[in-house]
Structure formats: structure tokens, C-alpha cells
Motif scaffolding. Structure first.
Motif, short mmCIF file in Angstrom:
data_model
loop_
_atom_site.label_atom_id
_atom_site.label_comp_id
_atom_site.label_asym_id
_atom_site.label_seq_id
_atom_site.Cartn_x
_atom_site.Cartn_y
_atom_site.Cartn_z
N PRO A 27 -8.00 32.39 -47.64
CA PRO A 27 -7.08 31.56 -48.13
C PRO A 27 -5.36 31.69 -47.88
N THR A 28 -5.24 32.95 -47.36
CA THR A 28 -3.86 33.25 -46.84
C THR A 28 -3.46 32.60 -45.53
N VAL A 29 -4.72 32.82 -44.34
CA VAL A 29 -4.49 32.19 -43.30
C VAL A 29 -4.54 30.91 -43.41
N PHE A 30 -5.30 30.01 -44.35
CA PHE A 30 -5.40 28.82 -44.51
C PHE A 30 -4.08 28.34 -45.08
N ALA A 31 -3.24 28.96 -45.79
CA ALA A 31 -2.12 28.62 -46.43
C ALA A 31 -0.99 28.54 -45.43
N ALA A 32 -1.10 29.63 -44.58
CA ALA A 32 0.02 29.86 -43.49
C ALA A 32 -0.17 28.83 -42.41
N SER A 33 -1.50 28.58 -42.01
CA SER A 33 -1.45 27.72 -40.72
C SER A 33 -1.17 26.30 -41.49
N TRP A 34 -1.60 25.74 -42.61
CA TRP A 34 -1.21 24.48 -43.28
C TRP A 34 0.29 24.37 -43.39
N THR A 35 0.84 25.44 -43.83
CA THR A 35 2.45 25.32 -44.14
C THR A 35 2.97 25.29 -42.55
N ALA A 36 2.69 25.97 -41.51
CA ALA A 36 3.34 25.63 -40.21
C ALA A 36 3.01 24.54 -39.85
N ALA A 37 1.68 23.98 -39.92
CA ALA A 37 1.57 22.54 -39.47
C ALA A 37 2.06 21.33 -40.02
N SER A 38 2.74 21.60 -41.33
CA SER A 38 3.19 20.61 -42.14
C SER A 38 4.73 20.30 -41.64
N GLY A 39 5.37 21.15 -41.05
CA GLY A 39 6.74 21.16 -40.51
C GLY A 39 6.78 20.71 -38.96
N ASP A 40 7.89 20.77 -38.24
CA ASP A 40 8.12 20.45 -36.98
C ASP A 40 8.21 21.62 -36.29
N LEU A 41 7.92 22.84 -36.65
CA LEU A 41 8.00 24.37 -36.18
C LEU A 41 7.15 24.27 -34.83
N VAL A 42 5.82 23.83 -34.93
CA VAL A 42 5.00 23.94 -33.92
C VAL A 42 5.27 23.02 -32.75
N GLY A 43 5.81 21.90 -33.07
CA GLY A 43 6.01 20.93 -32.01
C GLY A 43 7.07 21.18 -31.19
N ARG A 44 8.30 21.70 -31.93
CA ARG A 44 9.64 22.26 -31.33
C ARG A 44 9.37 23.41 -30.53
N ALA A 45 8.43 24.58 -31.08
CA ALA A 45 8.14 25.60 -30.03
C ALA A 45 7.26 25.27 -29.03
N THR A 46 6.36 24.17 -29.16
CA THR A 46 5.36 23.84 -27.87
C THR A 46 6.31 23.16 -26.95
N PHE A 47 7.36 22.31 -27.45
CA PHE A 47 8.17 21.44 -26.23
C PHE A 47 9.13 22.52 -25.58
N SER A 48 9.53 23.61 -26.15
CA SER A 48 10.59 24.50 -25.66
C SER A 48 9.59 25.30 -24.48
N VAL A 49 8.47 25.40 -24.71
CA VAL A 49 7.59 26.15 -23.71
C VAL A 49 7.32 25.26 -22.65
N HIS A 50 7.05 24.07 -22.69
CA HIS A 50 6.65 22.95 -21.63
C HIS A 50 7.76 22.04 -21.06
N ARG A 51 9.03 22.45 -21.52
CA ARG A 51 10.23 21.41 -21.33
C ARG A 51 10.49 21.45 -19.91
N SER A 52 10.68 22.45 -19.19
CA SER A 52 11.16 22.48 -17.77
C SER A 52 9.92 21.75 -17.02
N GLU A 53 8.48 21.87 -17.29
CA GLU A 53 7.43 20.85 -16.47
C GLU A 53 7.72 19.60 -16.92
N LEU A 54 7.94 19.23 -17.86
CA LEU A 54 8.19 17.76 -18.47
C LEU A 54 9.39 17.20 -17.89
N GLU A 55 10.50 18.03 -17.67
CA GLU A 55 11.66 17.46 -16.77
C GLU A 55 11.34 17.28 -15.64
#
Length: 201
Positions: A68-96
Motif C-alpha cells: 500500500p505504501t508503494v501504491f500510494a506513492a506511485s498514485w500520488t506521483a502519477a496524479s501531478g505533473d512531476l513525472v511529465g516535467r521530469a521526463t520532458f527535461s531528460v528528453h528536451r534536447s533531443e526533442l528540440e
């Protein structure tokens, strides 16, 4: 306990793009359901198997709290924009790099960049649009690279742009093109109710 890794990773990967990946999110939800049922069965059998008096020995079952701890942590992280922003910053130079190539010679059409899978890469309004393949919480979604300009929402097509980072924007074409184009799905995060209303193709 190792079984929680796959659904947690799938859930976070599924929300790494605007609008989310439909198939990945469904796989994550199915996997979490299976893990939840297994956790319940294992938990009940372990509690029943404890010698009496059980209250004194419940401390032995602390590993059951990890699911339940991992479930709650992953659900909380997935509900915001944290994952999307972090993934974008990793791939930004290649996207550009891809955006500059597309702006110079429009020919790519579609492709993958890291964790991103695009069904279309095209130009519109002086921007390069990266359309996410099979978005789950919108009819269409993706990134727009618009150097030196601000893209306009397109009421006819239902495109809604939102500033993201510098010259980058995210766009959505929400479900219910006419009646619901300015409300409904947000660009980022897990939104189960929007996943349920996915437009069949």
C-alpha cells in the motif's frame, strides 16, 4: 513485494506524456488490481497463520505495508505533473533537435524519442507539433515547439494550448470535441474519469 515494481513503473510511464498513454495506463491499472488481490490473499493467510495471541505477533507482518505504501506513492506521483516535467527535461534536447529538423525539412511524420512515442510530427501556426500516439485521457495531445510565437487555440479543431517551458507548449484536444473542449482532462497526471470516457477509434 517485487510485484509492485511493474505496476508502479507502468503507472508512471503512462503519465509521462500529455494526455497519457492509454494502453500503458490500462496495463498499470490491471497490474495494480492483480497485485492488490494477491496482497489481500497473502495478508489474510498470514494473519490467520499467526499463532495466538495474534496481537503480539502482528509486528512480523510489517512487509505487508510495503504494497500500500508503494501504491500510494506511485498514485500520488502519477496524479501531478512531476513525472511529465521530469521526463520532458531528460528528453528536451533531443526533442528540440527533432523539432529543428522538422522545421527545416518537414519529412519525419512520426517517431519515437526516448520514452515518447509520437503518431505525428507536423507543422502548424509556425510551430512543430508532436502528437502523442494513442493518448488515453484526451482525443489528441502532445507537445508544441513554437520559437518566438504564441500558438492560438483552434476552436474549429478543439486544440487548446498551454504554456509549458520556454518555447514549449502542451496541447490537448479533449473528448467531446464540441461540448467539452475547454473543460475535462488536464494536460498532466492520472485522471481516471477521463480515461473512462476515451473516444473509441
Amino acid at each position: 513485494m517485487a510485484a509492485v515494481v511493474a505496476p508502479a513503473v507502468l503507472l508512471l510511464w503512462g503519465v509521462s506524456v500529455p494526455g497519457g498513454y492509454f494502453d500503458v495506463l490500462v496495463a498499470a491499472l490491471v497490474a495494480w488490481s492483480l497485485v492488490g488481490m494477491a496482497w489481500l490473499v497473502v495478508g489474510v493467510s498470514n494473519v490467520v497463520a499467526l499463532p495466538r495471541p495474534r496481537r503480539r505477533r502482528l509486528g512480523r507482518l510489517w512487509p505487508l505495508l510495503l504494497v500500500p505504501t508503494v501504491f500510494a506513492a506511485s498514485w500520488t506521483a502519477a496524479s501531478g505533473d512531476l513525472v511529465g516535467r521530469a521526463t520532458f527535461s531528460v528528453h528536451r534536447s533531443e526533442l528540440e533537435r527533432v523539432a529543428v529538423e522538422e522545421a527545416a525539412t518537414p519529412s519525419l511524420g512520426h517517431g519515437d524519442v526516448g520514452l515518447y512515442s509520437f503518431e505525428s510530427i507536423s507543422r502548424a501556426q509556425g510551430c512543430v507539433l508532436f502528437g502523442v500516439r494513442d493518448p488515453g485521457m484526451a482525443r489528441g495531445a502532445g507537445f508544441a515547439w513554437c520559437p518566438g510565437r504564441v500558438p492560438m487555440n483552434d476552436d474549429a479543431e478543439g486544440f487548446v494550448f498551454e504554456p509549458f517551458d520556454g518555447d514549449w507548449y502542451v496541447f490537448l484536444v479533449r473528448h467531446g470535441l464540441w461540448k467539452n473542449r475547454f473543460q475535462g482532462a488536464r494536460p498532466w497526471g492520472l485522471q481516471i474519469t477521463e480515461l473512462n470516457t476515451r473516444t473509441p477509434t
